[in-house]
Design a protein around this motif. Sequence first.
Motif, PDB file in Angstrom:
ATOM      1  N   GLN B   9      53.942  47.982  70.305  1.00 54.21           N
ATOM      2  CA  GLN B   9      53.890  46.526  70.378  1.00 54.21           C
ATOM      3  C   GLN B   9      53.486  46.080  71.777  1.00 54.21           C
ATOM      4  O   GLN B   9      52.682  45.173  71.962  1.00 54.21           O
ATOM      5  CB  GLN B   9      55.275  45.928  70.071  1.00 54.21           C
ATOM      6  CG  GLN B   9      55.704  46.105  68.640  1.00 54.21           C
ATOM      7  CD  GLN B   9      54.770  45.347  67.716  1.00 54.21           C
ATOM      8  OE1 GLN B   9      54.413  44.234  67.998  1.00 54.21           O
ATOM      9  NE2 GLN B   9      54.368  45.976  66.621  1.00 54.21           N
ATOM     10  N   PHE B  10      54.077  46.751  72.743  1.00 59.44           N
ATOM     11  CA  PHE B  10      53.877  46.374  74.144  1.00 59.44           C
ATOM     12  C   PHE B  10      52.424  46.610  74.562  1.00 59.44           C
ATOM     13  O   PHE B  10      51.785  45.746  75.164  1.00 59.44           O
ATOM     14  CB  PHE B  10      54.841  47.184  75.009  1.00 59.44           C
ATOM     15  CG  PHE B  10      55.029  46.633  76.391  1.00 59.44           C
ATOM     16  CD1 PHE B  10      55.412  45.326  76.579  1.00 59.44           C
ATOM     17  CD2 PHE B  10      54.830  47.437  77.495  1.00 59.44           C
ATOM     18  CE1 PHE B  10      55.601  44.807  77.847  1.00 59.44           C
ATOM     19  CE2 PHE B  10      55.007  46.926  78.776  1.00 59.44           C
ATOM     20  CZ  PHE B  10      55.394  45.615  78.946  1.00 59.44           C
ATOM     21  N   VAL B  11      51.892  47.779  74.177  1.00 60.43           N
ATOM     22  CA  VAL B  11      50.506  48.113  74.540  1.00 60.43           C
ATOM     23  C   VAL B  11      49.560  47.080  73.955  1.00 60.43           C
ATOM     24  O   VAL B  11      48.650  46.586  74.623  1.00 60.43           O
ATOM     25  CB  VAL B  11      50.139  49.526  74.030  1.00 60.43           C
ATOM     26  CG1 VAL B  11      48.640  49.769  74.163  1.00 60.43           C
ATOM     27  CG2 VAL B  11      50.912  50.577  74.794  1.00 60.43           C
ATOM     28  N   GLN B  12      49.822  46.726  72.678  1.00 59.46           N
ATOM     29  CA  GLN B  12      48.971  45.737  72.026  1.00 59.46           C
ATOM     30  C   GLN B  12      48.974  44.420  72.809  1.00 59.46           C
ATOM     31  O   GLN B  12      47.923  43.836  73.067  1.00 59.46           O
ATOM     32  CB  GLN B  12      49.495  45.505  70.615  1.00 59.46           C
ATOM     33  CG  GLN B  12      48.428  44.982  69.688  1.00 59.46           C
ATOM     34  CD  GLN B  12      49.018  44.546  68.365  1.00 59.46           C
ATOM     35  OE1 GLN B  12      50.158  44.863  68.023  1.00 59.46           O
ATOM     36  NE2 GLN B  12      48.227  43.787  67.623  1.00 59.46           N
ATOM     37  N   GLY B  13      50.174  43.998  73.196  1.00 58.53           N
ATOM     38  CA  GLY B  13      50.310  42.759  73.957  1.00 58.53           C
ATOM     39  C   GLY B  13      49.599  42.840  75.296  1.00 58.53           C
ATOM     40  O   GLY B  13      48.818  41.960  75.654  1.00 58.53           O
ATOM     41  N   VAL B  14      49.852  43.944  76.001  1.00 59.99           N
ATOM     42  CA  VAL B  14      49.273  44.091  77.343  1.00 59.99           C
ATOM     43  C   VAL B  14      47.750  44.090  77.265  1.00 59.99           C
ATOM     44  O   VAL B  14      47.069  43.451  78.058  1.00 59.99           O
ATOM     45  CB  VAL B  14      49.798  45.387  78.007  1.00 59.99           C
ATOM     46  CG1 VAL B  14      48.971  45.726  79.235  1.00 59.99           C
ATOM     47  CG2 VAL B  14      51.255  45.223  78.379  1.00 59.99           C
ATOM     48  N   GLN B  15      47.207  44.782  76.241  1.00 58.85           N
ATOM     49  CA  GLN B  15      45.746  44.838  76.141  1.00 58.85           C
ATOM     50  C   GLN B  15      45.160  43.473  75.815  1.00 58.85           C
ATOM     51  O   GLN B  15      44.086  43.122  76.295  1.00 58.85           O
ATOM     52  CB  GLN B  15      45.339  45.866  75.089  1.00 58.85           C
ATOM     53  CG  GLN B  15      45.414  47.275  75.667  1.00 58.85           C
ATOM     54  CD  GLN B  15      45.046  48.322  74.664  1.00 58.85           C
ATOM     55  OE1 GLN B  15      45.181  48.109  73.460  1.00 58.85           O
ATOM     56  NE2 GLN B  15      44.611  49.465  75.143  1.00 58.85           N
ATOM     57  N   HIS B  16      45.869  42.727  74.982  1.00 58.61           N
ATOM     58  CA  HIS B  16      45.437  41.377  74.660  1.00 58.61           C
ATOM     59  C   HIS B  16      45.335  40.524  75.926  1.00 58.61           C
ATOM     60  O   HIS B  16      44.336  39.866  76.177  1.00 58.61           O
ATOM     61  CB  HIS B  16      46.472  40.728  73.731  1.00 58.61           C
ATOM     62  CG  HIS B  16      45.905  40.333  72.428  1.00 58.61           C
ATOM     63  ND1 HIS B  16      45.908  41.176  71.335  1.00 58.61           N
ATOM     64  CD2 HIS B  16      45.309  39.202  72.023  1.00 58.61           C
ATOM     65  CE1 HIS B  16      45.336  40.569  70.322  1.00 58.61           C
ATOM     66  NE2 HIS B  16      44.964  39.364  70.702  1.00 58.61           N
ATOM     67  N   VAL B  17      46.411  40.558  76.684  1.00 54.58           N
ATOM     68  CA  VAL B  17      46.525  39.697  77.862  1.00 54.58           C
ATOM     69  C   VAL B  17      45.550  40.145  78.954  1.00 54.58           C
ATOM     70  O   VAL B  17      44.963  39.326  79.657  1.00 54.58           O
ATOM     71  CB  VAL B  17      47.978  39.701  78.364  1.00 54.58           C
ATOM     72  CG1 VAL B  17      48.082  39.045  79.720  1.00 54.58           C
ATOM     73  CG2 VAL B  17      48.871  38.991  77.362  1.00 54.58           C
ATOM     74  N   ALA B  18      45.337  41.470  79.049  1.00 49.02           N
ATOM     75  CA  ALA B  18      44.494  42.010  80.121  1.00 49.02           C
ATOM     76  C   ALA B  18      43.073  41.459  80.027  1.00 49.02           C
ATOM     77  O   ALA B  18      42.364  41.399  81.024  1.00 49.02           O
ATOM     78  CB  ALA B  18      44.478  43.533  80.060  1.00 49.02           C
ATOM     79  N   LYS B  19      42.657  41.043  78.818  1.00 48.44           N
ATOM     80  CA  LYS B  19      41.294  40.505  78.650  1.00 48.44           C
ATOM     81  C   LYS B  19      41.052  39.281  79.523  1.00 48.44           C
ATOM     82  O   LYS B  19      39.917  38.969  79.874  1.00 48.44           O
ATOM     83  CB  LYS B  19      41.073  40.104  77.188  1.00 48.44           C
ATOM     84  CG  LYS B  19      40.826  41.290  76.292  1.00 48.44           C
ATOM     85  CD  LYS B  19      40.656  40.850  74.854  1.00 48.44           C
ATOM     86  CE  LYS B  19      40.781  42.048  73.944  1.00 48.44           C
ATOM     87  NZ  LYS B  19      41.344  41.689  72.648  1.00 48.44           N
ATOM     88  N   SER B  20      42.124  38.555  79.819  1.00 53.22           N
ATOM     89  CA  SER B  20      41.925  37.323  80.571  1.00 53.22           C
ATOM     90  C   SER B  20      42.031  37.546  82.075  1.00 53.22           C
ATOM     91  O   SER B  20      41.818  36.630  82.849  1.00 53.22           O
ATOM     92  CB  SER B  20      42.956  36.286  80.144  1.00 53.22           C
ATOM     93  OG  SER B  20      44.239  36.716  80.540  1.00 53.22           O
ATOM     94  N   ILE B  21      42.367  38.768  82.478  1.00 56.78           N
ATOM     95  CA  ILE B  21      42.601  38.988  83.914  1.00 56.78           C
ATOM     96  C   ILE B  21      41.351  39.551  84.572  1.00 56.78           C
ATOM     97  O   ILE B  21      40.749  40.495  84.070  1.00 56.78           O
ATOM     98  CB  ILE B  21      43.794  39.939  84.129  1.00 56.78           C
ATOM     99  CG1 ILE B  21      45.047  39.315  83.523  1.00 56.78           C
ATOM    100  CG2 ILE B  21      44.002  40.203  85.618  1.00 56.78           C
ATOM    101  CD1 ILE B  21      46.245  40.207  83.569  1.00 56.78           C
ATOM    102  N   SER B  22      40.965  38.927  85.671  1.00 56.20           N
ATOM    103  CA  SER B  22      39.798  39.405  86.390  1.00 56.20           C
ATOM    104  C   SER B  22      40.247  39.868  87.775  1.00 56.20           C
ATOM    105  O   SER B  22      41.115  39.266  88.379  1.00 56.20           O
ATOM    106  CB  SER B  22      38.779  38.270  86.497  1.00 56.20           C
ATOM    107  OG  SER B  22      38.040  38.391  87.672  1.00 56.20           O
ATOM    108  N   GLN B  23      39.638  40.947  88.250  1.00 58.33           N
ATOM    109  CA  GLN B  23      40.010  41.421  89.588  1.00 58.33           C
ATOM    110  C   GLN B  23      39.287  40.628  90.657  1.00 58.33           C
ATOM    111  O   GLN B  23      39.637  40.656  91.814  1.00 58.33           O
ATOM    112  CB  GLN B  23      39.713  42.913  89.742  1.00 58.33           C
ATOM    113  CG  GLN B  23      40.575  43.819  88.868  1.00 58.33           C
ATOM    114  CD  GLN B  23      42.062  43.646  89.132  1.00 58.33           C
ATOM    115  OE1 GLN B  23      42.490  43.520  90.272  1.00 58.33           O
ATOM    116  NE2 GLN B  23      42.863  43.621  88.071  1.00 58.33           N
ATOM    117  N   ARG B  24      38.213  39.923  90.247  1.00 59.30           N
ATOM    118  CA  ARG B  24      37.459  39.161  91.232  1.00 59.30           C
ATOM    119  C   ARG B  24      37.922  37.714  91.202  1.00 59.30           C
ATOM    120  O   ARG B  24      37.351  36.870  90.537  1.00 59.30           O
ATOM    121  CB  ARG B  24      35.963  39.243  90.934  1.00 59.30           C
ATOM    122  CG  ARG B  24      35.387  40.608  91.258  1.00 59.30           C
ATOM    123  CD  ARG B  24      33.915  40.659  90.940  1.00 59.30           C
ATOM    124  NE  ARG B  24      33.717  40.460  89.504  1.00 59.30           N
ATOM    125  CZ  ARG B  24      32.805  39.652  88.998  1.00 59.30           C
ATOM    126  NH1 ARG B  24      32.032  38.957  89.781  1.00 59.30           N
ATOM    127  NH2 ARG B  24      32.671  39.525  87.699  1.00 59.30           N
TER     128      ARG B  24
END
Lengths: 329, 380
Positions: B9-24
């Motif tokens: 469940q956690f991995v699914q959530g983290v991957q979902h949210v990670a899409k919106s995070i940019s390192q730049r």
Amino acid sequence: MTWAELAEKQATVVQMLKNSILKERLAHAYLFEGKQGTKTDLMAFQLAKAFLCQKRGDDAEPCHTCEHCRRIDSGNHPDLHLIQAEGASIKVDQIRHLLKEFSYQGLESTRKVYIVEEADTMTNSAANSLLKFLEEPGGESLAILQTTKRHAILPTIQSRVQVLSFAPLPPESVIETLLEKGYSEVQARIASQIAADVEEAESLCSSDWIAQARSKVIQLVHEISKRPQRALLTVHEHWLPFFSERSSLQLGMDMLMLWYRDLLRVQIGQENQVVYTDCMDDLKNQALSQSQPTIRHKLTAIFDAKRRLDANSSPQLVMDQLLLKLQEG
Amino acid sequence: MKFKVHRDQFVQGVQHVAKSISQRTTIPILTGMKLEASAEGVTLTGSDSDISIEYFIPKEDEEHQYVEVFEEGSIVLQAKYFTEIVKKLPKETVEISVQDQFATTVMSGSAVFNLNGLDPEEYPRLPQVEEDKTFQIPKDLLKNLIRQTVFATSNAETRPILTGVHWQLNDEQLTCSATDSHRLAMRKAKINTNSSGLSFSNVVIPGKSLSELSKVLNDSDELVDVVVSENQILFKADHFLFFSRLLEGNYPATENMIPTEAKTSVILQSKRFLSAIERSMLLSEDNKNNVVNLKTIGNGMLEITSVTPEVGKATEEVTSEEMSGEDLRISFNGKNLIDALKVVDSEEVKIDFTGAMSPFVLKPTDHDHSLHLFSPVRTY
């Protein structure tokens, strides 16, 4: 920083900004112009805080404790954008990013602030792309440009912002502070002239850099007047190796300029204002042998050299050329 | 903060949210992902300031218990490392705890990671959801709305407002329009609002945000809640919230640009017309303006030509299903027409011309909730 602390040195600016905030008549864009050390940057952040803080007091003082103020301090406020020079200048891409950011509404509120530090380093294309935006800001936004060299800002930009000039610090007060701290008078006098504020002057005095630099300047002007043929060698052997950094070379030039200013002061009889007080004899001798126009000519030459250094010319060539001009008279 | 969570469940959530995070990003805290544990479950938040995604892992559902919260609290962790760590953890459960100074421990089986966290107070506040200003829209309809409008947005930075899609809600009818000032795509849809009389206008959503949203939505007819706030728009589906900032400024009035009468009307089979234009464009691949000429030649026939002086000329005749009105000769940007025909789902389209120098309208014949408008190109 509070308004009261800033008002100690910049009473006029603080009063103007506070009144504008209280009467809700802040301009859409400001240019903070003042010499190094006049704390234009702190003022910019204070204004940003007062603009964004939601618990601002009746005296226009931001609370300094709410989440907005705290995040401005830590550089994490999403609606405050800080543009700093990347390398030597502010590039057009940075301004483009800013424009994109400002075509969006704010992340947390409808208010947005951007601060451009050292706005004079904007490349021409960067400055020009900022123009249209300065003219037609969207929504409730506030622009703060900050510079030490107002003359280097495009006139088209100056005409679109409200310019606030920060008062330079009076050198006398710096000298007094330094003397109280136990530094010698010659050091205090010269440090107060080239440094922008007490802290910087003190750090200059506390290392022996200023004493050494002073002796290099005296050596050089001595060579120029007494043994012109040696002067070029002195520059290459002593001057350039010592002032190896561009910024330190600029300080060296400033000190050289002070010498010629002292000559003028001696000529017009303002001897109490002289900076190189311990070289009075030398100053008097040289003052007798040169006319005022010549000295003015030399001062112009030093200004020119300083500008060339800023424009990335080779320090060695700039010094060589300057030396020839100084020897002419 | 301390909680234990089911890894999948956690991995699914983290991957979902990670899409919106940019390192730049210019705001340092946004390189992190915010974790918040409360009595109801765990919330993950990511943002690149343009879009923000919030994912909620409930404490339990009918069958399973997913999260066990020992101590409530929140933390921000560097997303770059955290997402990689979470993906590769060995055991079924993950335990995350925060000590002093935002020091965080991620534990799973025998693997232990000590991470330096960031202050969650520094993280941007997302707008609060006000339930009364919501409306619902099925996912597949929303995706269609996006697909049929976003392509027409402008890429030019000169008029930022045109990089967005304009949404307007009136009498339970949602109108989405996008234009780059040479063409316009409009799509209407009937929707259900919670409160009667909910209406808004001049809500301009960046095209990029909508494309992102379309990617994270799956195909189904489940309902998505949409909330419009002062400066953001929020889409709420199953377990996640998708926020996007809105564009600043006034969207140009598009309603009165659409001509109401027609001098020449043609009904065409959309697939056949599309491939004919595509063929005629083969010669103008490098040609910047992609000009296609269209001419009526009688008997319900149309002639499509395209000339590239250095390469040659393409001519094709197309039979229309129906044609009425005066004879016509017009030139237009073929690429714009192709874009529009590709998103039209109907078998037949009707084109209404109002002269060689005025804009023309393309509509599907079987319904009237979508419309495309094109400016002609002057060729002489």
